[in-house]
Motif scaffolding. Structure first.
Motif, PDB file in Angstrom:
ATOM      1  N   GLN A   1       0.836  -1.211   0.000  1.00 54.87           N
ATOM      2  CA  GLN A   1       0.000   0.000   0.000  1.00 54.87           C
ATOM      3  C   GLN A   1       0.867   1.255   0.000  1.00 54.87           C
ATOM      4  O   GLN A   1       0.597   2.203  -0.730  1.00 54.87           O
ATOM      5  CB  GLN A   1      -0.901  -0.002   1.232  1.00 54.87           C
TER       6      GLN A   1
ATOM      7  N   TYR B   1       2.538   1.644  -3.434  1.00 52.71           N
ATOM      8  CA  TYR B   1       1.595   2.069  -4.481  1.00 52.71           C
ATOM      9  C   TYR B   1       1.215   3.544  -4.291  1.00 52.71           C
ATOM     10  O   TYR B   1       1.041   4.279  -5.272  1.00 52.71           O
ATOM     11  CB  TYR B   1       0.349   1.174  -4.515  1.00 52.71           C
ATOM     12  N   GLU B   2       1.117   3.959  -3.056  1.00 51.93           N
ATOM     13  CA  GLU B   2       0.800   5.365  -2.780  1.00 51.93           C
ATOM     14  C   GLU B   2       1.920   6.250  -3.347  1.00 51.93           C
ATOM     15  O   GLU B   2       1.656   7.271  -3.988  1.00 51.93           O
ATOM     16  CB  GLU B   2       0.670   5.550  -1.252  1.00 51.93           C
TER      17      GLU B   2
ATOM     18  N   ARG C   1       1.608   6.402  -7.072  1.00 48.98           N
ATOM     19  CA  ARG C   1       0.477   7.262  -7.459  1.00 48.98           C
ATOM     20  C   ARG C   1       0.831   8.751  -7.397  1.00 48.98           C
ATOM     21  O   ARG C   1       0.347   9.557  -8.172  1.00 48.98           O
ATOM     22  CB  ARG C   1      -0.709   6.994  -6.528  1.00 48.98           C
ATOM     23  N   GLN C   2       1.716   9.073  -6.433  1.00 43.33           N
ATOM     24  CA  GLN C   2       2.142  10.479  -6.288  1.00 43.33           C
ATOM     25  C   GLN C   2       3.031  10.905  -7.452  1.00 43.33           C
ATOM     26  O   GLN C   2       3.135  12.080  -7.759  1.00 43.33           O
ATOM     27  CB  GLN C   2       2.982  10.669  -5.014  1.00 43.33           C
TER      28      GLN C   2
ATOM     29  N   ASP D   1       1.078   9.096 -13.479  1.00 43.59           N
ATOM     30  CA  ASP D   1      -0.335   9.118 -13.831  1.00 43.59           C
ATOM     31  C   ASP D   1      -0.795   7.670 -14.069  1.00 43.59           C
ATOM     32  O   ASP D   1      -0.443   7.048 -15.077  1.00 43.59           O
ATOM     33  CB  ASP D   1      -0.479   9.978 -15.101  1.00 43.59           C
ATOM     34  N   THR D   2      -1.558   7.131 -13.109  1.00 39.44           N
ATOM     35  CA  THR D   2      -1.893   5.690 -13.178  1.00 39.44           C
ATOM     36  C   THR D   2      -2.873   5.361 -14.317  1.00 39.44           C
ATOM     37  O   THR D   2      -3.071   4.191 -14.637  1.00 39.44           O
ATOM     38  CB  THR D   2      -2.487   5.196 -11.835  1.00 39.44           C
ATOM     39  N   SER D   3      -3.453   6.383 -14.943  1.00 39.39           N
ATOM     40  CA  SER D   3      -4.348   6.074 -16.071  1.00 39.39           C
ATOM     41  C   SER D   3      -3.533   5.589 -17.275  1.00 39.39           C
ATOM     42  O   SER D   3      -4.076   5.120 -18.260  1.00 39.39           O
ATOM     43  CB  SER D   3      -5.191   7.295 -16.449  1.00 39.39           C
TER      44      SER D   3
ATOM     45  N   LEU E   1      -6.364  -3.941  -8.194  1.00 35.98           N
ATOM     46  CA  LEU E   1      -5.921  -2.843  -9.067  1.00 35.98           C
ATOM     47  C   LEU E   1      -6.410  -3.035 -10.493  1.00 35.98           C
ATOM     48  O   LEU E   1      -6.863  -2.086 -11.134  1.00 35.98           O
ATOM     49  CB  LEU E   1      -4.385  -2.785  -9.087  1.00 35.98           C
TER      50      LEU E   1
ATOM     51  N   LEU F   1      -8.608  -0.267 -12.182  1.00 31.48           N
ATOM     52  CA  LEU F   1      -8.069   0.476 -13.338  1.00 31.48           C
ATOM     53  C   LEU F   1      -8.703   0.004 -14.655  1.00 31.48           C
ATOM     54  O   LEU F   1      -8.434   0.553 -15.720  1.00 31.48           O
ATOM     55  CB  LEU F   1      -6.543   0.283 -13.426  1.00 31.48           C
TER      56      LEU F   1
END
Ligand code: KG4
Ligand code: ZN
Length: 345
Positions: A58, A61-62, A65-66, A69-71, A98, A102
């Motif tokens: 966790q 992954y955080e 994400r910071q 761009d996870t898209s 995930l 996603l």
């Protein structure tokens, strides 16, 4: 544009995340080691390993994400075996969650296939090639006919090479993981002939090897000596490392001859490479001895970069890239497998 493969590795005691682009560029990688947790027990404690993976995944992954761009993630890949079942389960559940959130495919990866790809991260694979995969849990000689097509030529019948390093280190009073410490001690040996241990070959008819006999040889020697000076400790480490390396070299040479016999006639000339991978391939003496052996056999030695010898998520994403290209996606019902031989991929 969705062009990043997320790799997740939690099969043992490293929690790792990586992002690899579809053109093989490493975009992000971060790992968290559990060595400090397991060191006091002299080896990996499975229950503690899975609990720590749960927390660290966790956090990692955080962090991802910071920064990213996870898209842009086009698929989620995860080590599904072989490994510690609880640790694999944590990684797989995280990956499935995930993939669903996603809305991208899931790709389950065999950890050993990941290790093989660790040496080919930024290279296109030319096949066939032979690989000697030496880690804490496995020691195998494999003929890679093409990606996904593996012929197991030989393997250990008991301990893995890394396990032998770790157990011998423990006998010498060194903490886990002992492989790198044995290498360090061995480099300080000034009397290479004080001790010799026999290479751990079963016989010259099979390509299998065994390391448990070496453990016994070292144990008896330590008992016989009683008090061990620092100098003796280095000389024992040197002799044990030599026995492990000699075993791997002798059996790899036999595997090359055998592979040349069984490779299809039209592919024989393409056999020009030998891949050494897995955690133990971080050993620099092993690396240079394999380099020499490959030169003598007219093969080019391919090695992972040092940081990708031991467990990491870049190698998982790299193996997933091959599967992504072929649209080999996994079912969301996929289960972790503690045991998953390469010929069953
Ligand atoms: O591949 P890996 O990171 O984890 C498994 O999949 O098992 O390999 C870990 C193993 C441990 O046994 C460790 O002692 C060994 O690789 N290792 C080494 C060295 N660095 C790591 N063994 C010998 N020499 C090293 N420098
Ligand atoms: Zn590994």
């Amino acid at each position: 544009m969705q062009n990043l493969i997320l790799g997740i590795e939690t099969s043992c005691d490293d929690t790792c995340l990586a992002l690899l682009s579809l053109n093989c560029k490493i975009i992000y990688e971060k790992s968290s080691s559990q060595i400090d947790i397991h060191k006091q027990y002299g080896g990996v404690v499975p229950e503690l390993a899975s609990r720590d993976h749960l927390q660290k995944l966790q956090l990692l992954y955080e962090d991802l994400r910071q920064n990213i761009d996870t898209s842009k993630i086009c698929c989620v890949s995860v080590t599904s075996g072989p490994g510690l079942i609880g640790s694999l389960l944590v990684g797989m559940m995280f990956a499935k969650g995930l993939a669903i959130s996603l809305n991208v495919p899931l790709i389950c990866i065999n950890h050993l296939e990941g290790h093989i790809m660790s040496s080919l991260i930024e290279e296109e694979g030319e096949h066939p090639f032979i690989t000697c995969l030496v880690s804490g849990g496995h020691s195998q000689l494999i003929l890679v006919e093409e990606f996904g097509k593996y012929i197991l030529l030989g393997s250990t019948v008991d301990d893995a090479a890394g396990e032998a390093f770790d157990k011998i280190a423990k006998m010498l009073g060194l903490p886990y993981p002992g492989g790198p410490l044995i290498e360090k001690l061995a480099s300080k040996s000034f009397n290479n002939n004080e001790f010799t241990f026999k290479p751990c070959l079963i016989d010259n008819k099979t390509l299998n090897f065994s390391f448990s006999g070496l453990k016994t040889q070292v144990l008896y020697k330590i008992k016989e000596l009683g008090n061990i000076s620092e100098e003796m400790q280095s000389n024992i480490a040197y002799a044990a490392q030599e026995a492990i390396i000699n075993t791997l070299i002798i059996k790899s040479q036999m595997a090359i001859l055998h592979a040349k016999k069984i490779i299809m006639e039209d592919k024989k000339s393409a056999l020009s490479r030998f891949v050494l991978c897995g955690g133990v391939s971080a050993n620099s003496v092993l690396r240079s001895r394999f380099d020499l052996m490959c030169q003598q056999n007219n093969l080019k030695l391919i090695l992972p970069k040092m940081q990708y010898s031991t467990d990491n998520a870049v190698m998982i994403a790299r193996a997933a890239l091959e599967r992504y290209k072929q649209r080999l996606f996994s079912n969301l019902n996929a289960q972790p497998k503690a045991r998953w031989p390469m010929n069953e991929i």
